[in-house]
Design an enzyme around this catalytic site. Structure first.
Site, PDB file in Angstrom:
ATOM      1  N   SER A  41      39.991  49.368  44.292  1.00  0.00           N
ATOM      2  CA  SER A  41      39.849  48.763  42.965  1.00  0.00           C
ATOM      3  C   SER A  41      39.106  47.424  42.973  1.00  0.00           C
ATOM      4  O   SER A  41      38.604  46.999  41.942  1.00  0.00           O
ATOM      5  CB  SER A  41      41.217  48.576  42.313  1.00  0.00           C
ATOM      6  OG  SER A  41      41.949  47.568  42.971  1.00  0.00           O
ATOM      7  N   LYS A  86      44.082  41.692  42.055  1.00  0.00           N
ATOM      8  CA  LYS A  86      43.103  41.848  40.967  1.00  0.00           C
ATOM      9  C   LYS A  86      42.506  40.482  40.631  1.00  0.00           C
ATOM     10  O   LYS A  86      42.963  39.445  41.095  1.00  0.00           O
ATOM     11  CB  LYS A  86      43.760  42.414  39.696  1.00  0.00           C
ATOM     12  CG  LYS A  86      44.496  43.719  39.874  1.00  0.00           C
ATOM     13  CD  LYS A  86      43.576  44.890  40.032  1.00  0.00           C
ATOM     14  CE  LYS A  86      44.396  46.169  40.175  1.00  0.00           C
ATOM     15  NZ  LYS A  86      43.664  47.239  40.762  1.00  0.00           N
TER      16      LYS A  86
END
Length: 180
Positions: A41, A86
């Protein structure tokens, strides 16, 4: 005489070994964060299966900023018990929307040089609540992030990531936005 010297030398080594272990445990639980990147990701910035390093103390005297790469407690603990990594995209009080693959903050398009592919799906305008941040992976189409499970409470942030140390150590660029 020789036995006393060996005993003293052994006790000194044992003391320093115990001190080193205690210091390591203290630093790992209160100062440093060491995380394993399990998915793709964040690819483009951090590759899958790499290890990253950061500080748990980053937000004691400052607030999270747009562009910071953070590690936080999993919002899906039953499915993924490991912490997530993230990038912070939107801050408290801001409105985020994604149209045509472009992220907009308060109606202004966000320049994101670290993103290699644009998001395929749009995201309706959402205002970030006080005490929360909106996070997204840099590899937008392979990331499960705030678009799916909502904002992250600041108290769930474990720390800010600074260094990728496996397989080759390198400094991670926490992007600074010119329009902040």
């Amino acid at each position: 005489m020789l036995t006393k010297k060996i005993l003293r030398e052994t006790s000194v080594w044992a003391f320093w070994a115990a001190f080193g272990i205690a210091l390591s445990l203290l630093l790992n639980s209160h100062v440093l964060v060491n995380a394993h990147v399990l998915t793709g990701s964040m690819e483009g910035t951090i590759m899958a299966q790499n290890r990253v390093f950061g500080l748990r103390t980053s937000y004691i005297f400052s607030q999270p900023s747009r562009g910071d790469i953070i590690v936080f407690h999993s919002p899906l603990p039953d499915e993924f018990p490991q912490p997530f990594i993230k990038r912070i995209i939107a801050l408290p009080g801001e409105e985020i929307a994604i149209t045509g693959g472009i992220v907009h903050i308060d109606g202004t398009p966000l320049t994101e040089s670290y993103v290699q592919t644009t998001a395929r799906r749009d995201f309706a305008p959402t205002t970030i609540p006080c005490g929360h941040v909106f996070v997204m992976g840099d590899n937008r189409n392979r990331s499960r992030d705030s678009r799916e499970w909502g904002t992250i409470c600041k108290t769930d942030i474990i720390g800010r990531i600074y260094v990728e140390f496996s397989p080759i150590p390198s400094i991670i660029s926490n992007y600074v936005y010119a329009n902040q």
